[in-house]
Design a protein around this motif. Structure first.
Motif, PDB file in Angstrom:
ATOM      1  N   GLY A 239       0.922  -1.293  -0.342  1.00  0.00           N
ATOM      2  CA  GLY A 239       0.362   0.302   0.288  1.00  0.00           C
ATOM      3  C   GLY A 239       0.472   1.408   0.470  1.00  0.00           C
ATOM      4  O   GLY A 239       0.795   2.578  -0.238  1.00  0.00           O
ATOM      5  N   TYR A 240       1.992   1.201   0.428  1.00  0.00           N
ATOM      6  CA  TYR A 240       2.727   2.190   0.389  1.00  0.00           C
ATOM      7  C   TYR A 240       3.323   1.989  -1.060  1.00  0.00           C
ATOM      8  O   TYR A 240       3.459   3.884  -1.156  1.00  0.00           O
ATOM      9  N   ILE A 241       3.770   1.372  -1.912  1.00  0.00           N
ATOM     10  CA  ILE A 241       3.926   1.856  -3.039  1.00  0.00           C
ATOM     11  C   ILE A 241       3.142   2.077  -3.764  1.00  0.00           C
ATOM     12  O   ILE A 241       3.260   2.916  -4.873  1.00  0.00           O
ATOM     13  N   GLU A 242       2.094   1.589  -3.768  1.00  0.00           N
ATOM     14  CA  GLU A 242       1.157   2.075  -4.277  1.00  0.00           C
ATOM     15  C   GLU A 242       0.233   3.634  -4.302  1.00  0.00           C
ATOM     16  O   GLU A 242       0.377   4.388  -5.463  1.00  0.00           O
ATOM     17  N   GLN A 243       0.542   4.276  -3.356  1.00  0.00           N
ATOM     18  CA  GLN A 243      -0.340   5.868  -3.041  1.00  0.00           C
ATOM     19  C   GLN A 243       1.379   6.448  -3.076  1.00  0.00           C
ATOM     20  O   GLN A 243       0.981   7.291  -3.975  1.00  0.00           O
ATOM     21  N   LEU A 244       2.377   5.624  -2.909  1.00  0.00           N
ATOM     22  CA  LEU A 244       3.366   6.620  -3.599  1.00  0.00           C
ATOM     23  C   LEU A 244       4.058   7.055  -5.081  1.00  0.00           C
ATOM     24  O   LEU A 244       4.707   8.056  -5.918  1.00  0.00           O
ATOM     25  N   THR A 245       3.359   5.947  -5.793  1.00  0.00           N
ATOM     26  CA  THR A 245       3.513   6.187  -7.155  1.00  0.00           C
ATOM     27  C   THR A 245       2.114   6.021  -8.155  1.00  0.00           C
ATOM     28  O   THR A 245       2.599   6.574  -9.232  1.00  0.00           O
ATOM     29  N   GLU A 246       1.197   6.733  -7.258  1.00  0.00           N
ATOM     30  CA  GLU A 246       0.262   6.444  -8.700  1.00  0.00           C
ATOM     31  C   GLU A 246       0.150   7.593  -8.943  1.00  0.00           C
ATOM     32  O   GLU A 246       0.476   8.849  -8.521  1.00  0.00           O
ATOM     33  N   ASP A 247      -1.061   8.111 -10.370  1.00  0.00           N
ATOM     34  CA  ASP A 247      -0.896   9.453 -10.475  1.00  0.00           C
ATOM     35  C   ASP A 247      -1.574  10.380  -9.867  1.00  0.00           C
ATOM     36  O   ASP A 247      -1.089  11.900 -10.147  1.00  0.00           O
ATOM     37  N   ASN A 248      -2.688  10.278  -9.320  1.00  0.00           N
ATOM     38  CA  ASN A 248      -3.335  11.070  -8.807  1.00  0.00           C
ATOM     39  C   ASN A 248      -4.354  10.041  -7.497  1.00  0.00           C
ATOM     40  O   ASN A 248      -4.995   9.548  -7.298  1.00  0.00           O
ATOM     41  N   TRP A 249      -3.014  10.723  -6.411  1.00  0.00           N
ATOM     42  CA  TRP A 249      -3.256  10.405  -4.901  1.00  0.00           C
ATOM     43  C   TRP A 249      -4.403  11.155  -4.589  1.00  0.00           C
ATOM     44  O   TRP A 249      -4.593  10.594  -3.460  1.00  0.00           O
ATOM     45  N   LEU A 250      -5.300  11.952  -4.804  1.00  0.00           N
ATOM     46  CA  LEU A 250      -6.577  12.392  -4.516  1.00  0.00           C
ATOM     47  C   LEU A 250      -7.614  12.638  -4.928  1.00  0.00           C
ATOM     48  O   LEU A 250      -8.515  12.422  -4.593  1.00  0.00           O
ATOM     49  N   SER A 251      -7.601  10.856  -6.096  1.00  0.00           N
ATOM     50  CA  SER A 251      -8.953  10.343  -6.064  1.00  0.00           C
ATOM     51  C   SER A 251      -8.560   9.469  -5.353  1.00  0.00           C
ATOM     52  O   SER A 251      -8.229   8.997  -5.011  1.00  0.00           O
ATOM     53  N   PRO A 252     -10.341   9.564  -5.594  1.00  0.00           N
ATOM     54  CA  PRO A 252     -10.919   7.953  -4.945  1.00  0.00           C
ATOM     55  C   PRO A 252     -10.411   6.482  -4.816  1.00  0.00           C
ATOM     56  O   PRO A 252     -11.455   5.877  -4.403  1.00  0.00           O
ATOM     57  N   PHE A 253     -10.457   6.573  -6.943  1.00  0.00           N
ATOM     58  CA  PHE A 253     -10.740   5.469  -7.430  1.00  0.00           C
ATOM     59  C   PHE A 253      -8.508   5.090  -7.054  1.00  0.00           C
ATOM     60  O   PHE A 253      -8.166   5.882  -8.004  1.00  0.00           O
ATOM     61  N   PRO A 254      -9.095   3.401  -7.013  1.00  0.00           N
ATOM     62  CA  PRO A 254      -7.538   3.123  -6.951  1.00  0.00           C
ATOM     63  C   PRO A 254      -7.072   3.110  -8.649  1.00  0.00           C
ATOM     64  O   PRO A 254      -7.495   2.551  -9.469  1.00  0.00           O
ATOM     65  N   PHE A 283      -0.109  -8.819  -0.335  1.00  0.00           N
ATOM     66  CA  PHE A 283      -0.912  -8.106  -1.843  1.00  0.00           C
ATOM     67  C   PHE A 283       0.039  -7.808  -2.471  1.00  0.00           C
ATOM     68  O   PHE A 283       0.684  -7.411  -2.511  1.00  0.00           O
ATOM     69  N   VAL A 284      -0.283  -7.942  -3.985  1.00  0.00           N
ATOM     70  CA  VAL A 284       1.357  -7.458  -5.384  1.00  0.00           C
ATOM     71  C   VAL A 284       0.139  -6.786  -5.773  1.00  0.00           C
ATOM     72  O   VAL A 284      -0.824  -5.915  -6.188  1.00  0.00           O
ATOM     73  N   LEU A 285       1.325  -5.753  -6.602  1.00  0.00           N
ATOM     74  CA  LEU A 285       0.689  -4.561  -7.893  1.00  0.00           C
ATOM     75  C   LEU A 285       0.512  -5.123  -8.953  1.00  0.00           C
ATOM     76  O   LEU A 285       1.235  -5.386  -9.736  1.00  0.00           O
ATOM     77  N   ILE A 286      -0.825  -4.349  -9.849  1.00  0.00           N
ATOM     78  CA  ILE A 286      -0.836  -4.310 -10.698  1.00  0.00           C
ATOM     79  C   ILE A 286      -1.376  -3.260 -11.182  1.00  0.00           C
ATOM     80  O   ILE A 286      -2.014  -2.768 -11.246  1.00  0.00           O
ATOM     81  N   LEU A 287      -0.100  -2.492 -12.414  1.00  0.00           N
ATOM     82  CA  LEU A 287      -0.168  -1.742 -13.091  1.00  0.00           C
ATOM     83  C   LEU A 287       0.454  -2.023 -15.028  1.00  0.00           C
ATOM     84  O   LEU A 287       1.241  -3.364 -15.349  1.00  0.00           O
ATOM     85  N   PRO A 288      -0.192  -0.792 -15.372  1.00  0.00           N
ATOM     86  CA  PRO A 288      -1.260   0.256 -15.352  1.00  0.00           C
ATOM     87  C   PRO A 288      -2.568  -0.973 -15.217  1.00  0.00           C
ATOM     88  O   PRO A 288      -2.820  -1.935 -15.248  1.00  0.00           O
ATOM     89  N   THR A 289      -3.385   0.115 -14.673  1.00  0.00           N
ATOM     90  CA  THR A 289      -4.809  -0.305 -14.768  1.00  0.00           C
ATOM     91  C   THR A 289      -5.657   0.115 -15.362  1.00  0.00           C
ATOM     92  O   THR A 289      -6.371   1.111 -15.125  1.00  0.00           O
TER      93      THR A 289
END
Length: 528
Positions: A239-254, A283-289
């Motif tokens: 979850g740390y990596i997800e939040q630190l690398t996503e494009d728009n961290w203000l969006s309610p959508f993952p 939990f592993v991360l998959i991107l882009p989604t």
């Protein structure tokens, strides 16, 4: 300094971690003292000093962490060989003295995985990861012996992504177990695995996995750039990596998908996406989604296309019910009762007779109650949590109706809404809809159906503007002209023989995933 800078600015010094780039010296005592100085008051560190050689005049030292290193392996394959085989070697003491390092490395250690490091920082990283550090006199490198061994949770069925048909194995907290679960499903030399360490203090291992000739190169460059830019003291979960690398961290959508299922991760790799395996988390991360990918389940591809299509249509219906049902109730009962049949309007008015609160207060009371029950059910032990959720909902709903606090139709509406939210496969996406549901309730209370329509328009504009590592979030709905083939795998799933090409996410030069297969190909003998 503005409020934004105070809240989100990064003017402070970067987090401090262990950073000792001092070279390993040829003095064993000096190297050992340096390690002991760094690990003062660490009583779980085991040091073993010994003398080897024909005359027992050559000093060595081992350091490892009790409980993280395999003691049997150390005693059987390392210490035993060092103490015995070196003494039984070349009868000339001078030869042993001059070539003792080479003899130990090449002939004495029955270990498959060994390496050498030149700095104290590298040696410390390996030591704290469970490896054993071997120091030799008159040798300016530390030998790293692979001895990691600690208790780990066994592979079990994923809790958050249960299926009727499909594999039952799931990721665990052990990094190497997770990469193996993916490797055994993709026996392709093009599958690449790059390991990075993130976190100045935690030194968390992160594997970037992709298939070389299928991966979206732009997304790969973006995630590597963002991982290199992360500067934090510890990464304790993906979850740390997800939040630190996503494009728009203000969006309610993952904008990054997470999964516990190895088959889901493997399918994403075959589709040209990237998988991040983070140590210490299942939990592993998959991107882009994309929005479409978050509403799909691994089981969709294991059943016949007609069944999967029906289930997917139900999921999309559940999304609209989860998002809009309470707000439509509030809007219609408060502003637009003329839009429903007269008999139903009279029934609703009769059921609300004696209710002291307006419709919005009813909705907020019941929604808050359901959310509290849901959170309590998650935190309590499994059987108790399920019981609390069911019994609590029934008892509180019945008591609220009998007490005249809420109307029976409001209880039904909230119950259907809660059930619909469970039909959404991705937990993070469902949470986003649950949060937005309160916004729709408030807009319905102030502006009626106009407020609901206005907020829905804003949500759609936001979704269309989102991107996940360069891929439009609403793909393929917003860019179907570029690749109309992607529409075959949306809310309607085409038969598997018709899914010949990969999605727009993958590398454009390798789109075909299977040859054209027609029913008549199987009926040639019958026709003849």
């Amino acid at each position: 300094m503005s409020l934004w800078d105070k809240l989100f600015g990064n003017k402070e010094e970067p987090p401090i971690g262990y950073n000792d780039t001092t070279k390993i010296s040829k003095s064993l005592d000096q190297n050992l003292e340096a390690i002991k100085a760094d690990l003062t008051d660490c009583d779980d560190i085991i040091y073993r000093e010994a003398y080897v050689g024909k005359k027992g005049d050559y000093k060595i030292a081992l350091a490892y962490i009790d409980g993280m290193a395999d003691r049997d392996l150390l005693n059987r394959d390392v210490l035993s060989n060092l103490m015995v085989r070196v003494r039984m070697a070349d009868p000339e003491p001078k030869a042993i003295k001059s070539k003792i390092q080479d003899f130990i490395l090449d002939n004495s250690l029955a270990i498959t995985d060994m390496s050498e490091v030149e700095t104290h920082e590298e040696a410390m990283n390996f030591l704290l990861s469970g490896e054993t550090v071997l120091l030799l006199e008159e040798y300016d490198k530390a030998i790293i012996i692979a001895t990691r061994a600690w208790e780990a949770r066994g592979i079990s069925e994923p809790v958050t992504e249960a299926v009727i048909r499909g594999p039952r194995d799931g990721f665990v907290e052990t990094f190497r177990f997770n990469t193996v679960l993916i490797r055994r499903r993709i026996r392709d030399p093009k599958l690449k695995l790059k390991i990075k360490q993130v976190g100045r203090r935690s030194k968390t291992d992160i594997a970037v996995m992709y298939i070389e000739d299928l991966v979206n190169r732009r997304a790969l460059e973006k995630i590597e750039e963002r991982l290199n830019a992360v500067d934090i003291d510890a990464v304790l979960d993906s979850g740390y990596i997800e939040q630190l690398t996503e494009d728009n961290w203000l969006s309610p959508f993952p904008q990054i998908q997470n999964t516990e299922r190895p088959d889901t991760a493997s399918a994403a790799l075959y589709d040209g996406r990237i998988v991040l395996v983070v140590d210490n988390t299942p939990f592993v991360l998959i991107l882009p989604t994309t929005f479409n990918a978050l509403l799909q389940s691994a089981e969709d591809y294991y059943e016949r296309w007609s069944i999967a299509t029906a289930v997917r249509l139900l999921r999309y219906l559940a999304v609209f019910i989860c998002l809009l049902a309470p707000s439509l109730y509030v809007a219609i009962t408060s502003f637009h009762p003329h839009m429903i049949p007269t008999e139903l309007a009279l029934f609703i008015a009769a059921s609300r007779q004696g209710i002291p609160f307006p419709a919005i207060v009813e909705a907020l009371i019941m929604e808050a109650t359901i959310e509290i029950l849901r959170e309590a059910g998650v935190r309590l032990p499994g059987p108790i949590g399920a019981t609390i959720g069911i019994v609590g909902g029934l008892v509180i709903g019945q008591a609220a109706v009998e007490a005249g606090i809420v109307s029976p139709l409001m209880v039904i509406t909230v119950a259907i809404t809660a059930i619909s939210s469970f039909a959404i496969p991705n937990y993070n996406l469902a949470i986003g809809f649950r949060l937005l549901r309160f916004g729709f309730i408030f807009m319905a209370a102030f502006l009626g159906l106009y407020g609901v329509a206005l907020l829905m328009l804003l949500v759609m504009v936001h979704l269309c503007s989102l991107k996940s590592f360069g891929i439009p979030y609403m793909s393929p709905y917003t860019n179907y002209i570029d690749n109309p083939n992607d529409l075959k795998d949306t809310f309607v799933l085409f038969p598997l023989p018709g899914l010949r090409r990969r999605s727009l996410i993958s590398f454009r030069k390798n789109k075909v995933r299977q040859k054209d297969l027609r029913p008549e190909d199987f009926n040639k003998e019958d026709q003849s």
